[in-house]
Write a protein that holds these residues in place. Structure first.
Motif, PDB file in Angstrom:
ATOM      1  N   GLU A 175       9.882  -3.914  11.045  1.00 59.34           N
ATOM      2  CA  GLU A 175       8.952  -2.870  11.485  1.00 59.34           C
ATOM      3  C   GLU A 175       9.599  -1.489  11.457  1.00 59.34           C
ATOM      4  O   GLU A 175       8.922  -0.479  11.248  1.00 59.34           O
ATOM      5  CB  GLU A 175       8.376  -3.216  12.851  1.00 59.34           C
ATOM      6  CG  GLU A 175       7.542  -4.496  12.779  1.00 59.34           C
ATOM      7  CD  GLU A 175       6.547  -4.675  13.897  1.00 59.34           C
ATOM      8  OE1 GLU A 175       6.377  -3.742  14.716  1.00 59.34           O
ATOM      9  OE2 GLU A 175       5.925  -5.753  13.957  1.00 59.34           O
ATOM     10  N   GLN A 176      10.900  -1.442  11.620  1.00 58.82           N
ATOM     11  CA  GLN A 176      11.584  -0.144  11.469  1.00 58.82           C
ATOM     12  C   GLN A 176      11.620   0.264   9.997  1.00 58.82           C
ATOM     13  O   GLN A 176      11.572   1.452   9.675  1.00 58.82           O
ATOM     14  CB  GLN A 176      13.007  -0.206  12.028  1.00 58.82           C
ATOM     15  CG  GLN A 176      13.102  -0.631  13.492  1.00 58.82           C
ATOM     16  CD  GLN A 176      12.041  -0.005  14.381  1.00 58.82           C
ATOM     17  OE1 GLN A 176      11.950   1.216  14.486  1.00 58.82           O
ATOM     18  NE2 GLN A 176      11.243  -0.847  15.029  1.00 58.82           N
ATOM     19  N   TYR A 177      11.687  -0.726   9.108  1.00 59.82           N
ATOM     20  CA  TYR A 177      11.595  -0.427   7.670  1.00 59.82           C
ATOM     21  C   TYR A 177      10.233   0.182   7.342  1.00 59.82           C
ATOM     22  O   TYR A 177      10.136   1.187   6.622  1.00 59.82           O
ATOM     23  CB  TYR A 177      11.818  -1.702   6.861  1.00 59.82           C
ATOM     24  CG  TYR A 177      11.416  -1.614   5.409  1.00 59.82           C
ATOM     25  CD1 TYR A 177      12.061  -0.732   4.538  1.00 59.82           C
ATOM     26  CD2 TYR A 177      10.382  -2.408   4.898  1.00 59.82           C
ATOM     27  CE1 TYR A 177      11.686  -0.643   3.192  1.00 59.82           C
ATOM     28  CE2 TYR A 177      10.009  -2.323   3.560  1.00 59.82           C
ATOM     29  CZ  TYR A 177      10.656  -1.441   2.717  1.00 59.82           C
ATOM     30  OH  TYR A 177      10.276  -1.347   1.402  1.00 59.82           O
ATOM     31  N   ILE A 178       9.163  -0.420   7.874  1.00 58.38           N
ATOM     32  CA  ILE A 178       7.813   0.110   7.653  1.00 58.38           C
ATOM     33  C   ILE A 178       7.703   1.524   8.210  1.00 58.38           C
ATOM     34  O   ILE A 178       7.139   2.428   7.573  1.00 58.38           O
ATOM     35  CB  ILE A 178       6.757  -0.810   8.294  1.00 58.38           C
ATOM     36  CG1 ILE A 178       6.761  -2.196   7.626  1.00 58.38           C
ATOM     37  CG2 ILE A 178       5.374  -0.173   8.213  1.00 58.38           C
ATOM     38  CD1 ILE A 178       6.313  -2.214   6.194  1.00 58.38           C
ATOM     39  N   LYS A 179       8.246   1.741   9.404  1.00 54.31           N
ATOM     40  CA  LYS A 179       8.203   3.083  10.013  1.00 54.31           C
ATOM     41  C   LYS A 179       8.971   4.093   9.161  1.00 54.31           C
ATOM     42  O   LYS A 179       8.531   5.231   8.963  1.00 54.31           O
ATOM     43  CB  LYS A 179       8.797   3.035  11.423  1.00 54.31           C
ATOM     44  CG  LYS A 179       7.902   2.357  12.449  1.00 54.31           C
ATOM     45  CD  LYS A 179       8.639   2.086  13.753  1.00 54.31           C
ATOM     46  CE  LYS A 179       9.043   3.351  14.473  1.00 54.31           C
ATOM     47  NZ  LYS A 179       9.698   3.047  15.767  1.00 54.31           N
ATOM     48  N   THR A 180      10.118   3.678   8.662  1.00 55.93           N
ATOM     49  CA  THR A 180      10.943   4.564   7.826  1.00 55.93           C
ATOM     50  C   THR A 180      10.188   4.967   6.563  1.00 55.93           C
ATOM     51  O   THR A 180      10.156   6.146   6.181  1.00 55.93           O
ATOM     52  CB  THR A 180      12.247   3.849   7.431  1.00 55.93           C
ATOM     53  OG1 THR A 180      12.939   3.436   8.613  1.00 55.93           O
ATOM     54  CG2 THR A 180      13.150   4.769   6.615  1.00 55.93           C
ATOM     55  N   LEU A 181       9.578   3.981   5.917  1.00 57.81           N
ATOM     56  CA  LEU A 181       8.836   4.229   4.686  1.00 57.81           C
ATOM     57  C   LEU A 181       7.638   5.141   4.947  1.00 57.81           C
ATOM     58  O   LEU A 181       7.384   6.098   4.200  1.00 57.81           O
ATOM     59  CB  LEU A 181       8.379   2.887   4.107  1.00 57.81           C
ATOM     60  CG  LEU A 181       7.646   2.889   2.773  1.00 57.81           C
ATOM     61  CD1 LEU A 181       8.493   3.542   1.680  1.00 57.81           C
ATOM     62  CD2 LEU A 181       7.273   1.450   2.387  1.00 57.81           C
ATOM     63  N   GLY A 240       9.512   3.361  -7.149  1.00 49.79           N
ATOM     64  CA  GLY A 240       9.799   4.615  -6.466  1.00 49.79           C
ATOM     65  C   GLY A 240       9.953   5.802  -7.401  1.00 49.79           C
ATOM     66  O   GLY A 240       9.177   5.995  -8.343  1.00 49.79           O
ATOM     67  N   ASN A 241      10.988   6.592  -7.147  1.00 52.94           N
ATOM     68  CA  ASN A 241      11.197   7.816  -7.908  1.00 52.94           C
ATOM     69  C   ASN A 241      11.467   7.549  -9.385  1.00 52.94           C
ATOM     70  O   ASN A 241      11.160   8.377 -10.237  1.00 52.94           O
ATOM     71  CB  ASN A 241      12.344   8.620  -7.298  1.00 52.94           C
ATOM     72  CG  ASN A 241      12.000   9.135  -5.914  1.00 52.94           C
ATOM     73  OD1 ASN A 241      10.830   9.360  -5.613  1.00 52.94           O
ATOM     74  ND2 ASN A 241      12.997   9.302  -5.052  1.00 52.94           N
ATOM     75  N   SER A 242      12.052   6.398  -9.692  1.00 52.30           N
ATOM     76  CA  SER A 242      12.276   6.035 -11.088  1.00 52.30           C
ATOM     77  C   SER A 242      10.949   5.900 -11.820  1.00 52.30           C
ATOM     78  O   SER A 242      10.800   6.344 -12.967  1.00 52.30           O
ATOM     79  CB  SER A 242      13.068   4.734 -11.175  1.00 52.30           C
ATOM     80  OG  SER A 242      13.238   4.324 -12.509  1.00 52.30           O
ATOM     81  N   PHE A 273       0.833  -1.203   0.000  1.00 57.78           N
ATOM     82  CA  PHE A 273       0.000   0.000   0.000  1.00 57.78           C
ATOM     83  C   PHE A 273       0.873   1.261   0.000  1.00 57.78           C
ATOM     84  O   PHE A 273       0.626   2.207  -0.753  1.00 57.78           O
ATOM     85  CB  PHE A 273      -0.913   0.015   1.226  1.00 57.78           C
ATOM     86  CG  PHE A 273      -2.285  -0.551   0.989  1.00 57.78           C
ATOM     87  CD1 PHE A 273      -3.286   0.220   0.418  1.00 57.78           C
ATOM     88  CD2 PHE A 273      -2.586  -1.855   1.332  1.00 57.78           C
ATOM     89  CE1 PHE A 273      -4.552  -0.286   0.198  1.00 57.78           C
ATOM     90  CE2 PHE A 273      -3.856  -2.381   1.125  1.00 57.78           C
ATOM     91  CZ  PHE A 273      -4.844  -1.602   0.549  1.00 57.78           C
ATOM     92  N   LEU A 274       1.884   1.280   0.844  1.00 56.96           N
ATOM     93  CA  LEU A 274       2.740   2.467   0.974  1.00 56.96           C
ATOM     94  C   LEU A 274       3.471   2.778  -0.329  1.00 56.96           C
ATOM     95  O   LEU A 274       3.463   3.922  -0.799  1.00 56.96           O
ATOM     96  CB  LEU A 274       3.733   2.260   2.112  1.00 56.96           C
ATOM     97  CG  LEU A 274       3.177   2.452   3.533  1.00 56.96           C
ATOM     98  CD1 LEU A 274       4.101   1.825   4.572  1.00 56.96           C
ATOM     99  CD2 LEU A 274       2.973   3.940   3.844  1.00 56.96           C
ATOM    100  N   HIS A 275       4.111   1.759  -0.903  1.00 55.33           N
ATOM    101  CA  HIS A 275       4.857   2.000  -2.144  1.00 55.33           C
ATOM    102  C   HIS A 275       3.918   2.362  -3.295  1.00 55.33           C
ATOM    103  O   HIS A 275       4.249   3.213  -4.127  1.00 55.33           O
ATOM    104  CB  HIS A 275       5.698   0.779  -2.504  1.00 55.33           C
ATOM    105  CG  HIS A 275       6.970   0.684  -1.719  1.00 55.33           C
ATOM    106  ND1 HIS A 275       8.070   1.478  -1.992  1.00 55.33           N
ATOM    107  CD2 HIS A 275       7.316  -0.097  -0.661  1.00 55.33           C
ATOM    108  CE1 HIS A 275       9.040   1.187  -1.146  1.00 55.33           C
ATOM    109  NE2 HIS A 275       8.616   0.238  -0.333  1.00 55.33           N
ATOM    110  N   SER A 276       2.770   1.719  -3.345  1.00 56.29           N
ATOM    111  CA  SER A 276       1.808   2.024  -4.402  1.00 56.29           C
ATOM    112  C   SER A 276       1.319   3.464  -4.272  1.00 56.29           C
ATOM    113  O   SER A 276       1.253   4.211  -5.269  1.00 56.29           O
ATOM    114  CB  SER A 276       0.620   1.055  -4.340  1.00 56.29           C
ATOM    115  OG  SER A 276       1.037  -0.280  -4.530  1.00 56.29           O
TER     116      SER A 276
END
Length: 587
Positions: free
Chosen positions: A222-228, A403-405, A158-161
């Motif tokens: 979970e830190q990856y999810i928080k970072t994103l 992502g940005n690409s 969901f976040l990346h989308s």
């Protein structure tokens, strides 16, 4: 109903595999000396140009119906319990169905990220809104940690989308509102439910290990999810947790093995180290979007950098004796206990069938200037140039654009795709110089026709080593629908070969696990090989590997001969829609 759902979805579960023959597997890993490691995005990502991957068309309406059906017939659709050591674990059917939905969603997302057209944006949005509507993996019991992993997996997607859809202005104001509110709600459930020790890094003390309180892969993730989440919604209190986690992991690493906490995990250690490397690389990737290079961090405590963790992992793969003093602890393997030297999981991680289990590699390889370690690993892992079909942690496929690409891509419509990309990049073919075909003898006729496919029989005279023979084969031409068939647009064509004339008996079980489009089996008994001609022929690699040496050589010759034969100019009677002529590019 359950059996139907299992047949619908293509799935795998990280770490769930058969190891019946594990004792027969060799401990040594063969290094491929002439292997060239891929650049990202992989050329295989071009298969998404036609939304046709793994021999299957990505059909959004069909997938939406499958989600609806699963939501009504899957007990743990909203909250999956994946523990292998608990009596209240979700059923295998539920786990496979839910994982299948995650994997399929990833394919649609990758299709959009690689070729971000308005049409594909709309398909991805339909899927996301359907997952919201059906409350897919939306719940977490407050004091239960095992549901957090699958909950986080779909949250990452969901976040990346959302990041790319918003960045490309492919969301209306109302869609933006609905998606962002849903993401906030799911993130809040992760923050407040279950084991907040993972979310808050409560047990992260350098060098200290306490059973049941370890700061390892769940905490990394979970830190990856928080970072994103912090990056996307500009919440520094969450974004900054990524740097704390990354630096802790490097500070905590040991000079001889790197991620020692993951190395404790018995025969599963290979998988857990790879997952740990992926989670940390995921954090580093998000920081890279802020022009912060965490890969350059060198710990004053351990004297190590991330690249050293990769180096130790590679050394342990080459010499497993380096990991055994740690893996013998067999930590956290209730219900999965085996000899810590069992190589089955290592084989799985390096297998050509599961390139996503090396997701860290794709991020690491393109983020560093010094490629030595990446090249070393590419000589060990068997399928890094193969396209991933399953989801592992990141929430996107790092082999392709993301992502940005994706946000900056000039593509806006389906018509734009052909302007900017070579859709199918030709690969070198093995050619048998002693093989020839007499074009004047080629005859082809239709045996059976439906809206979706045509079954042909092709006959011709072939010459090999000065000897001529009449060859006759059955071909299957696949179309997406009747309209495309009548326009002569054929997606793929395969030749059917009886397995008993080609297969290595001891490898028939391996053949059954090949891409479903390349084999036919009945009650787990291999019956036929269905080999691709030209387009998608990289999928032939698995079935070919299960044949005898003689059978493989004959099968490759047959594929080559038919490819030559299809370049003939067929009459309208033989090829009434022109599909064969269009497919082969003949006049």
């Amino acid at each position: 109903m359950k059996e139907f759902l299992q047949n619908i979805f293509i799935y795998t579960i990280a770490g769930v595999l058969s190891t019946a023959n594990a004792a027969e597997l060799p401990y040594n890993i063969t290094q491929k000396e002439n292997y060239t490691h891929p650049n990202a995005p992989l050329s295989a990502c071009n298969f998404y140009a036609e939304e046709y991957v793994f021999g299957e068309k990505l059909k959004v309406e069909e997938f939406l119906n499958q989600i609806d059906l699963a939501s009504k017939s899957t007990k743990d659709f909203k909250r999956l319990q994946i523990a292998t050591d608990e009596s209240y674990k979700s059923s295998e059917n539920d786990i496979k169905t839910v994982q299948g939905i995650i994997d399929k969603t990833l394919l649609f997302q990758t299709s959009y990220f690689e070729y971000p057209t308005i049409e594909r944006a709309n398909k991805l949005k339909k899927i996301l809104f359907k997952l919201i509507e059906t409350q897919f993996l939306s719940q977490i019991y407050r004091f239960d940690g095992d549901q957090r992993y699958p909950h986080s997996h779909i949250l990452a997607i969901f976040l990346h989308s959302f990041h790319v859809l918003r960045g490309r202005d492919d969301l209306t104001h109302e869609e933006n509102k609905i998606l962002s509110e849903e993401i906030h709600k799911r993130f809040s459930a992760l923050e407040k439910g279950g084991r907040d020790t993972w979310f808050n890094m409560y047990h992260c003390q350098v060098g200290k290990f306490v059973t049941g309180e370890s700061c390892a892969n769940h905490t990394y993730y979970e830190q990856y999810i928080k970072t994103l989440y912090g990056y996307i919604f500009d919440r520094p209190e969450y974004f900054n947790s990524g740097e704390r986690m990354f630096k802790f992991a490097i500070d905590d690493a040991k000079p001889d093995i790197g991620l020692w906490r993951e190395a404790y995990r018995g025969w599963w250690a290979w998988m857990y180290i790879s997952i740990g490397l992926t989670d940390l690389a995921g954090i580093a990737e998000v920081y890279r979007w802020r022009n912060i290079d965490l890969y350059k961090y060198k710990s004053d405590k351990s004297g190590l950098q991330y690249s050293d963790l990769v180096d130790r992992y590679i050394k342990a793969i080459i010499n497993p004796n380096l990991i055994y003093p740690y893996s013998k602890k067999n930590h956290g393997l209730i219900g999965r206990m085996k000899d810590h030297k069992d190589p089955a999981m290592l084989k799985t991680v390096l297998s050509k069938d599961f390139p996503e289990k090396s997701n860290w590699y794709y991020l690491f390889e393109k983020s560093i200037e010094e490629k030595t370690l990446a090249i070393k690993y590419s000589k060990l892992a068997d399928g890094l140039s193969h396209l991933s079909r399953y989801h592992v942690n990141l929430g996107f496929n790092p082999q392709c654009n993301y992502g940005n690409s994706s946000i900056k891509s000039p593509i806006k419509t389906e018509a734009d795709i052909k302007k900017v990309d070579i859709i199918f990049i030709p690969r070198p073919k093995k050619s048998s110089s002693n093989l020839s075909i007499d074009a004047s003898t080629i005859f082809i006729e239709t045996q059976l026709e439906t809206d979706d496919f045509i079954k042909y029989e092709i006959e011709f005279k072939a010459k090999a080593n000065e000897k001529s023979s009449i060859r006759k084969y059955v071909l299957i031409g696949d179309f997406e629908n009747k309209t495309l068939k009548e326009k002569g647009i054929m997606r793929q064509i395969r030749v059917i070969l009886p397995s008993d004339s080609f297969s290595e008996l001891s490898k028939e079980n391996e053949a059954i696990n090949c891409e479903p489009a390349t084999i036919k089996a009945d009650q787990n008994k291999l019956k036929e090989y269905w080999l691709f001609i030209d387009r998608f022929d990289e999928l032939n690699e698995c079935p070919l590997s299960t044949m005898t040496a003689e059978g493989k050589e004959r099968a490759e010759q047959i594929v080559e001969l038919i490819a030559k034969g299809l370049k003939s100019k067929f009459s309208e009677e033989q090829d009434r829609y022109g599909a064969l002529r269009n497919f082969a590019g003949s006049p």
